[in-house]
Design an enzyme around this catalytic site. Structure first.
Site, PDB file in Angstrom:
ATOM      1  N   LEU A  18       3.456 -15.263  35.470  1.00 39.04           N
ATOM      2  CA  LEU A  18       4.581 -15.554  34.566  1.00 39.04           C
ATOM      3  C   LEU A  18       5.340 -14.273  34.269  1.00 39.04           C
ATOM      4  O   LEU A  18       4.731 -13.223  34.060  1.00 39.04           O
ATOM      5  CB  LEU A  18       4.048 -16.125  33.243  1.00 39.04           C
ATOM      6  CG  LEU A  18       3.267 -17.429  33.333  1.00 39.04           C
ATOM      7  CD1 LEU A  18       2.633 -17.751  31.977  1.00 39.04           C
ATOM      8  CD2 LEU A  18       4.188 -18.556  33.779  1.00 39.04           C
ATOM      9  N   GLU A  65      -7.002  -9.752  27.824  1.00 33.05           N
ATOM     10  CA  GLU A  65      -6.886  -9.682  26.360  1.00 33.05           C
ATOM     11  C   GLU A  65      -6.497 -11.018  25.736  1.00 33.05           C
ATOM     12  O   GLU A  65      -6.911 -11.329  24.616  1.00 33.05           O
ATOM     13  CB  GLU A  65      -5.825  -8.652  25.982  1.00 33.05           C
ATOM     14  CG  GLU A  65      -5.418  -8.737  24.531  1.00 33.05           C
ATOM     15  CD  GLU A  65      -4.409  -7.699  24.136  1.00 33.05           C
ATOM     16  OE1 GLU A  65      -4.816  -6.749  23.488  1.00 33.05           O
ATOM     17  OE2 GLU A  65      -3.220  -7.827  24.488  1.00 33.05           O
ATOM     18  N   ASP A  66      -5.703 -11.806  26.453  1.00 28.99           N
ATOM     19  CA  ASP A  66      -5.161 -13.021  25.842  1.00 28.99           C
ATOM     20  C   ASP A  66      -6.188 -14.128  25.683  1.00 28.99           C
ATOM     21  O   ASP A  66      -6.000 -15.033  24.875  1.00 28.99           O
ATOM     22  CB  ASP A  66      -3.974 -13.533  26.680  1.00 28.99           C
ATOM     23  CG  ASP A  66      -2.823 -12.554  26.621  1.00 28.99           C
ATOM     24  OD1 ASP A  66      -2.535 -12.060  25.522  1.00 28.99           O
ATOM     25  OD2 ASP A  66      -2.227 -12.279  27.679  1.00 28.99           O
ATOM     26  N   ARG A  85      -2.361 -20.762  32.041  1.00 30.55           N
ATOM     27  CA  ARG A  85      -3.375 -19.779  31.663  1.00 30.55           C
ATOM     28  C   ARG A  85      -4.578 -20.390  30.942  1.00 30.55           C
ATOM     29  O   ARG A  85      -5.561 -19.694  30.679  1.00 30.55           O
ATOM     30  CB  ARG A  85      -2.740 -18.674  30.795  1.00 30.55           C
ATOM     31  CG  ARG A  85      -1.591 -17.963  31.494  1.00 30.55           C
ATOM     32  CD  ARG A  85      -1.291 -16.611  30.876  1.00 30.55           C
ATOM     33  NE  ARG A  85      -2.464 -15.761  30.899  1.00 30.55           N
ATOM     34  CZ  ARG A  85      -2.565 -14.594  30.279  1.00 30.55           C
ATOM     35  NH1 ARG A  85      -1.561 -14.145  29.582  1.00 30.55           N
ATOM     36  NH2 ARG A  85      -3.675 -13.879  30.353  1.00 30.55           N
ATOM     37  N   HIS A 161       4.512 -11.168  22.850  1.00 25.79           N
ATOM     38  CA  HIS A 161       3.314 -11.151  21.998  1.00 25.79           C
ATOM     39  C   HIS A 161       3.488 -10.102  20.894  1.00 25.79           C
ATOM     40  O   HIS A 161       4.228  -9.132  21.078  1.00 25.79           O
ATOM     41  CB  HIS A 161       2.081 -10.754  22.821  1.00 25.79           C
ATOM     42  CG  HIS A 161       1.600 -11.798  23.782  1.00 25.79           C
ATOM     43  ND1 HIS A 161       1.483 -11.578  25.131  1.00 25.79           N
ATOM     44  CD2 HIS A 161       1.180 -13.073  23.578  1.00 25.79           C
ATOM     45  CE1 HIS A 161       1.011 -12.675  25.713  1.00 25.79           C
ATOM     46  NE2 HIS A 161       0.817 -13.597  24.798  1.00 25.79           N
ATOM     47  N   CYS A 248      -3.131  -5.564  27.247  1.00 28.19           N
ATOM     48  CA  CYS A 248      -3.424  -6.858  27.887  1.00 28.19           C
ATOM     49  C   CYS A 248      -4.525  -6.773  28.931  1.00 28.19           C
ATOM     50  O   CYS A 248      -5.173  -7.767  29.238  1.00 28.19           O
ATOM     51  CB  CYS A 248      -2.180  -7.402  28.594  1.00 28.19           C
ATOM     52  SG  CYS A 248      -0.644  -7.118  27.748  1.00 28.19           S
TER      53      CYS A 248
HETATM   54  C1  CIR Z   1       2.069 -13.828  30.631  1.00 30.31           C
HETATM   55  O1  CIR Z   1       3.273 -14.082  30.559  1.00 30.31           O
HETATM   56  O2  CIR Z   1       1.224 -14.489  30.056  1.00 30.31           O
HETATM   57  C2  CIR Z   1       1.625 -12.657  31.483  1.00 30.31           C
HETATM   58  N1  CIR Z   1       2.494 -12.543  32.613  1.00 30.31           N
HETATM   59  C3  CIR Z   1       1.631 -11.378  30.667  1.00 30.31           C
HETATM   60  C4  CIR Z   1       0.636 -11.375  29.574  1.00 30.31           C
HETATM   61  C5  CIR Z   1       0.671 -10.122  28.792  1.00 30.31           C
HETATM   62  N2  CIR Z   1      -0.349 -10.091  27.832  1.00 30.31           N
HETATM   63  C6  CIR Z   1      -0.229  -9.516  26.648  1.00 30.31           C
HETATM   64  O3  CIR Z   1       0.852  -9.068  26.252  1.00 30.31           O
HETATM   65  N3  CIR Z   1      -1.293  -9.525  25.869  1.00 30.31           N
END
Ligand code: CIR
Length: 253
Positions: A18, A65-66, A85, A161, A248
């Site tokens: 993404l 991290e997410d 995700r 985020h 992340c």
């Molecule tokens: C997303 O859009 O979910 C990933 N491409 C990027 C996630 C980044 N994560 C974060 O800032 N903790």
């Protein structure tokens, strides 16, 4: 102090991750090199790093991290707001269960991505974003309170985020950019303000009094170093193409 980190090698499928960045498609080989440097930096800060293998089914799964919030007392498996995700949490739960016996989870209709959760001691700021909703935030606050911790909600305006735009460096020092510079909720912190043209560098991480900062943001690196930290710069270009920053790429605990 942190002793441990969990990271996940990016898969080739990361090119389908993404993004809103308009910076082009990530170069996979370069991403692997950058990921190795990241692991090396964490190791040099004294962390034992668990490296999970790539999972091609989930293009964004290197952004571990997410998928979980790891606290002193329990692990909380999140429910990512991005549909592609959600399945990342299964293997994260397996990895985390090697370290935690108390494992909680966020469930529907709640969604949380822990990139929206900023730890300041035993208080957690939770960003309401396109990925983290009110139901998820309230579930998270209830879980934290059950373990004697606290949480509060912050509405986000522009960033993906919460930690896209703010980082806590301990010692009451908060790195802030854009919409967070004058946020009422952060009025009590000493602020290191990131200039707009270096906004990406607001996503930096404190690791045992070293601060990892993305390479190429000299004003921010200097301000952090002038605040008394040793600064290590990490090339992050291929993850930036997917809106990903330094925080992340690992779970640190
Ligand atoms: C997303 O859009 O979910 C990933 N491409 C990027 C996630 C980044 N994560 C974060 O800032 N903790």
């Amino acid at each position: 102090m942190f002793s441990t980190a969990i990271v996940r090698t990016p898969g080739k499928s990361m090119i389908n991750g993404l993004t809103t960045a308009h910076l082009g498609v990530p170069d996979y080989e370069r991403a692997l090199v950058q990921h190795q440097s990241y692991i090396k930096a964490l190791t040099e800060c004294g962390l034992n790093v668990t490296v999970m293998p790539a999972d091609e089914d989930f293009p964004d799964s290197t952004f571990v991290e997410d998928a979980a919030l790891l606290t002193l007392y329990c692990a909380i498996i999140t429910n990512p707001g991005a549909a592609s995700r959600k399945g990342e949490t299964l293997k994260i739960r397996e990895a985390v269960s090697r370290f935690y016996s108390d494992i909680e989870e966020i469930s529907e209709p709640g969604s949380v991505e822990a990139g929206d959760v900023l730890m300041v001691g035993e208080h957690y700021y939770i960003g309401l974003s396109g990925r983290t909703n009110l139901a998820g935030s309230n579930q998270l606050i209830r879980i934290l309170e059950n373990y004697g911790m606290t949480g509060s909600i912050i509405e986000l305006e522009h960033v993906l985020h919460l930690k896209t735009g703010v980082a806590y460096l301990e010692h009451n020092n908060l790195v802030v950019s854009g919409e967070f510079v004058n946020k009422r909720e952060f009025a009590g912190f000493d602020k290191i303000v990131v200039p707009d043209e270096e906004a990406y560098a607001a996503n930096c991480i404190w690791v045992n009094d070293t601060v990892l900062v993305p390479a190429g943001y000299p004003v921010t690196a200097r301000k952090i170093s002038d605040s008394g930290y040793s600064v290590v710069e990490i090339e992050m270009t291929e993850f930036q193409k997917l809106d990903g920053g330094l925080s992340c790429l690992s779970l640190r605990f």
